[in-house]
Design a protein around this motif. Structure first.
Motif, PDB file in Angstrom:
ATOM      1  N   TYR A  63      10.004  15.391 -15.658  1.00  0.00           N
ATOM      2  CA  TYR A  63       8.914  14.880 -14.816  1.00  0.00           C
ATOM      3  C   TYR A  63       9.489  14.132 -13.608  1.00  0.00           C
ATOM      4  O   TYR A  63       9.050  14.337 -12.476  1.00  0.00           O
ATOM      5  CB  TYR A  63       8.025  13.955 -15.647  1.00  0.00           C
ATOM      6  N   ILE A  66      10.955  16.558 -11.060  1.00  0.00           N
ATOM      7  CA  ILE A  66       9.961  17.313 -10.285  1.00  0.00           C
ATOM      8  C   ILE A  66       9.220  16.411  -9.313  1.00  0.00           C
ATOM      9  O   ILE A  66       9.045  16.750  -8.139  1.00  0.00           O
ATOM     10  CB  ILE A  66       8.971  18.015 -11.230  1.00  0.00           C
ATOM     11  N   VAL A  67       8.767  15.246  -9.788  1.00  0.00           N
ATOM     12  CA  VAL A  67       7.875  14.403  -8.982  1.00  0.00           C
ATOM     13  C   VAL A  67       8.632  13.544  -7.976  1.00  0.00           C
ATOM     14  O   VAL A  67       8.147  13.320  -6.872  1.00  0.00           O
ATOM     15  CB  VAL A  67       7.002  13.532  -9.909  1.00  0.00           C
ATOM     16  N   ASN A  70      13.009  16.118  -6.569  1.00  0.00           N
ATOM     17  CA  ASN A  70      12.837  17.369  -5.823  1.00  0.00           C
ATOM     18  C   ASN A  70      11.426  17.541  -5.269  1.00  0.00           C
ATOM     19  O   ASN A  70      10.948  18.667  -5.122  1.00  0.00           O
ATOM     20  CB  ASN A  70      13.174  18.567  -6.717  1.00  0.00           C
ATOM     21  N   ALA A  71      10.764  16.441  -4.960  1.00  0.00           N
ATOM     22  CA  ALA A  71       9.382  16.521  -4.484  1.00  0.00           C
ATOM     23  C   ALA A  71       9.290  17.244  -3.144  1.00  0.00           C
ATOM     24  O   ALA A  71       8.359  18.018  -2.914  1.00  0.00           O
ATOM     25  CB  ALA A  71       8.786  15.126  -4.368  1.00  0.00           C
ATOM     26  N   SER A  72      10.243  17.014  -2.257  1.00  0.00           N
ATOM     27  CA  SER A  72      10.181  17.659  -0.935  1.00  0.00           C
ATOM     28  C   SER A  72      10.459  19.160  -1.038  1.00  0.00           C
ATOM     29  O   SER A  72       9.892  19.948  -0.282  1.00  0.00           O
ATOM     30  CB  SER A  72      11.176  16.997   0.010  1.00  0.00           C
ATOM     31  N   LEU A  74       9.802  21.123  -3.753  1.00  0.00           N
ATOM     32  CA  LEU A  74       8.788  21.833  -4.535  1.00  0.00           C
ATOM     33  C   LEU A  74       7.396  21.798  -3.904  1.00  0.00           C
ATOM     34  O   LEU A  74       6.560  22.619  -4.238  1.00  0.00           O
ATOM     35  CB  LEU A  74       8.732  21.257  -5.956  1.00  0.00           C
ATOM     36  N   SER A  78       4.894  19.836  -7.011  1.00  0.00           N
ATOM     37  CA  SER A  78       5.199  18.446  -7.333  1.00  0.00           C
ATOM     38  C   SER A  78       3.919  17.605  -7.371  1.00  0.00           C
ATOM     39  O   SER A  78       3.733  16.783  -8.265  1.00  0.00           O
ATOM     40  CB  SER A  78       6.172  17.876  -6.315  1.00  0.00           C
ATOM     41  N   ASP A  82       2.244  15.800 -10.664  1.00  0.00           N
ATOM     42  CA  ASP A  82       1.948  14.368 -10.579  1.00  0.00           C
ATOM     43  C   ASP A  82       0.490  14.090 -10.937  1.00  0.00           C
ATOM     44  O   ASP A  82       0.188  13.111 -11.612  1.00  0.00           O
ATOM     45  CB  ASP A  82       2.264  13.859  -9.178  1.00  0.00           C
ATOM     46  N   HIS A  91       5.020   7.242 -10.459  1.00  0.00           N
ATOM     47  CA  HIS A  91       6.194   8.094 -10.658  1.00  0.00           C
ATOM     48  C   HIS A  91       7.152   7.576 -11.728  1.00  0.00           C
ATOM     49  O   HIS A  91       8.357   7.725 -11.606  1.00  0.00           O
ATOM     50  CB  HIS A  91       6.966   8.271  -9.356  1.00  0.00           C
TER      51      HIS A  91
END
Length: 128
Positions: A63, A66-67, A70-72, A74, A78, A82, A91
Motif C-alpha cells: 500500500y 503504491i500510494v 510510486n504515486a506519480s 501510477l 494510486s 488510496d 497515507h
C-alpha cells in the motif's frame, strides 16, 4: 456404555441437591475434547496469527509503495487504491492485534471450505 451414561445423567438430574461432580466422568468419557490434539491446535493458531500478521505487514508495504512511493508513476491507480483503503492518518497503513486476529479467523474459515472439484470427483466415483 451409552445407556449407562444416560441413566447416570437422568439419575443425578432427578435427585434434588445432587452435585454435578457425579456426572463429570460421563462428560469426560464422551470425548468432547481430545487432549491429544491440544498441542496441534495451539501450534496451528500460532501459525495462523503469524501468517496473518506477516500478510498484513506485506500488504501495508505494498500500500505504501503504491500510494506514496510510486504515486506519480501510477497516476489514477494510486488514487483509486488510496480511496479504496482510506486510513485515519494520511497515507499510513495502520493495524493492531484485533486486525491480526480477525484476519487469522478469516483465513481459518476460508481454509475450511471444500473445493467444488472434490465434490465433482466424489459424484463421478459414485456414478461408476
Amino acid at each position: 456404555q451409552v445407556e449407562a451414561a444416560r441413566q447416570l445423567r437422568t439419575r443425578t438430574a432427578a435427585q434434588p441437591g445432587a452435585s454435578l461432580s457425579a456426572a463429570m466422568p460421563v462428560v469426560m468419557n464422551m470425548g468432547v475434547v481430545k487432549y491429544s490434539r491440544l498441542a496441534e491446535g495451539l501450534l496451528l493458531s500460532l501459525f495462523l496469527l503469524v501468517l496473518s500478521g506477516v500478510a498484513l505487514f506485506a500488504f501495508g508495504n505494498f500500500y505504501y509503495m503504491i500510494v506514496v512511493t510510486n504515486a506519480s508513476k501510477l497516476g489514477f491507480f494510486s488514487i483509486l487504491v488510496d480511496r479504496a483503503f482510506p486510513m485515519k492518518s494520511r497515507h499510513k497503513w495502520e493495524y493492531d492485534l484485533q486486525h491480526v486476529v480477525m484476519f487469522a479467523i478469516l483465513i481459518a474459515l476460508l481454509s475450511m471450505v471444500q473445493p467444488p472439484v472434490e465434490d465433482e470427483n466424489k459424484k463421478k466415483k459414485k456414478r461408476r
